[in-house]
Enzyme design. Structure first.
Site, PDB file in Angstrom:
ATOM      1  N   ASN A 154       1.112  -0.969   0.201  1.00  0.00           N
ATOM      2  CA  ASN A 154       0.309  -0.373   0.091  1.00  0.00           C
ATOM      3  C   ASN A 154       1.109   1.138  -0.136  1.00  0.00           C
ATOM      4  O   ASN A 154       1.488   1.515   0.822  1.00  0.00           O
ATOM      5  CB  ASN A 154      -0.859  -0.010   1.145  1.00  0.00           C
ATOM      6  CG  ASN A 154      -1.555   1.216   1.255  1.00  0.00           C
ATOM      7  OD1 ASN A 154      -1.502   2.135   0.091  1.00  0.00           O
ATOM      8  ND2 ASN A 154      -2.346   1.359   2.492  1.00  0.00           N
ATOM      9  N   ARG A 170     -11.515  15.923   7.118  1.00  0.00           N
ATOM     10  CA  ARG A 170     -12.322  16.320   5.606  1.00  0.00           C
ATOM     11  C   ARG A 170     -13.782  16.565   6.740  1.00  0.00           C
ATOM     12  O   ARG A 170     -14.327  15.944   7.622  1.00  0.00           O
ATOM     13  CB  ARG A 170     -12.222  14.887   5.156  1.00  0.00           C
ATOM     14  CG  ARG A 170     -10.942  15.089   4.307  1.00  0.00           C
ATOM     15  CD  ARG A 170     -11.301  13.752   3.603  1.00  0.00           C
ATOM     16  NE  ARG A 170     -10.173  12.828   3.473  1.00  0.00           N
ATOM     17  CZ  ARG A 170      -9.946  11.467   3.887  1.00  0.00           C
ATOM     18  NH1 ARG A 170     -10.809  10.584   3.221  1.00  0.00           N
ATOM     19  NH2 ARG A 170      -9.016  10.596   4.342  1.00  0.00           N
TER      20      ARG A 170
END
Ligand code: AMP
Length: 394
Positions: free
Chosen positions: A8, A237
């Protein structure tokens, strides 16, 4: 042993695991941070052998070499005898990648082309792929896309109500993210409850947060959209807001695209509201009577409840609600606060089970309601390893 190496790659990190795709057991794993600098840092474990040190990793290729070396030193060398495939997490698959895909040069170019939709994520994923293909040219490399589980969303759920020609030209639609986690967790729930025909809601609450509605194994709604910014309130966010706010701020606050990007991705969410990006710190501040932290908590929970109600309506019923990821797995407080308001759906929490420190997949409802409530630890690495092994032997 036939393990899968799961990679990843982030813009400044490389996370990896050597996973048995049958059992999910990780024989080695590690994280290299500050990739792109000569002051990188490695944390590696091969079983109980630990290896932590500063490393020079000016680019992802150097990080792959550091990983190979750490595996070698840990007694889990990456050889064609021990590894059957490399699985790569790729954030955005665009319209064309709807399932795990064997990587060749053409696939690399297509991931590159899609990068315009995920400029923060896909280039890093691609750097990981290119470096790993060079290091392991004889192994099959498989890309597993975060968007794939949502590629069959019904058109009514995937479509934004804007000019259709412009939307088509720029591939604007709801793609959804965290798909590997939502797929893995919803499958775990089906096997735990012994039913394939469940109407379920999965809450992936980590630093990023998303919710999905899954009907008989198929995703029918999800809260993230063209980008991982839409939907729930997250660590930093904003999630949903009136798009008019962007227009207004661009006029009155002198914010250009980059300024708005920073605001919505890095300075919003519970951090923007309450001053803490980590839920543990936010919960502590709330307990200490901090008003801003309390409001941040309440906004977070309100958004969750609103989405669960909407998704129960989309599904036309509800059999299971499942919590996963950092906050979802570890915060009984958030689970209780959200579920407290969902009694009307037939949700009944068992407080003791909710507070238990048991780390495994488990039910936390009292058994007397209409809806099963579960906590299921997500395991994206295992899911990627399974997909990669499947594609590699095809
Ligand atoms: P993830 O993105 O899934 O790794 O989740 C990371 C986030 O999980 C952290 O930023 C914390 O906010 C949250 N988290 C981790 N442990 C706990 C905990 N024990 N209680 C509440 N939140 C937690």
């Amino acid at each position: 042993m036939s393990n899968v190496l799961v990679i990843n790659a982030g813009s400044s990190s490389l996370k990896y695991q050597l996973v048995d795709p049958e059992t999910g057991e990780a024989s080695a794993k590690g994280l290299i941070e500050r990739v792109g600098t000569d002051k990188g840092h490695l944390k590696h474990e091969s079983g109980d052998r630990k290896d932590e040190r500063d490393v020079e990793v000016p680019h992802h290729s150097a990080a792959v070499t550091v990983m190979q070396d750490a595996m070698e030193r840990g007694g889990t060398p990456l050889t064609p005898d021990s590894v059957i495939a490399v699985g790569h997490r790729v954030v955005h698959g665009g319209r064309n990648f709807t399932e795990p895909t064997l990587i060749d040069d053409g696939v690399e170019s297509e991931i590159d082309r899609v990068a315009v939709l995920a400029p923060l994520h896909n280039p890093a994923g691609l750097a990981g792929i290119r470096s790993a293909r060079k290091a392991f040219p004889d192994l099959p490399h498989v890309a597993v896309f975060d968007t794939a589980f949502f590629s069959e969303l019904p058109a009514a759920a995937a479509t934004y109500a804007i000019d259709r020609d412009l939307a088509r030209e720029h591939a604007i639609r709801r793609y959804g993210f965290h798909g590997t986690s939502h797929e893995y967790v919803s499958q775990q729930v089906s096997s735990l409850l012994g039913r394939d025909d469940l109407k379920q809601i999965v809450l992936h609450l980590g630093n990023g947060a998303s919710i999905s509605a899954v009907d008989s194994g198929r995703a029918v709604e999800t809260s993230m959209g063209l980008t991982p910014l839409e939907g729930l309130v997250m660590g930093t966010r904003s999630g949903d807001l009136d798009p008019g706010i962007l227009l207004h701020l661009s006029r009155v606050a002198d914010l250009d695209a980059q300024g708005l990007d920073d605001l919505l991705n890095k300075k919003s969410g519970i951090y923007g509201l309450g001053g803490h990006r980590d839920f543990r710190d936010l919960a502590q501040a709330k307990d200490d009577g901090d008003e801003a932290a309390t409001l941040a908590f309440d906004v977070y929970v309100h958004r969750l409840v609103k989405y669960v109600g909407a998704y129960a309506a989309v599904l036309g019923g509800l059999d299971a609600i499942t919590f996963t990821a950092g906050v979802g797995e570890n915060s009984p407080t958030i689970r209780a606060a959200a579920l407290e308001q969902l009694g009307f759906l037939g949700v009944r929490l068992d407080e003791q089970k909710n507070s238990s420190r048991d780390g495994g997949a488990r039910r936390i409802d009292d058994g007397a309601g209409r809806v099963a409530v579960l906590v299921v630890p997500t395991n994206e690495e295992w899911a990627i390893a399974r997909h990669a092994a499947e594609v590699a032997v095809r």
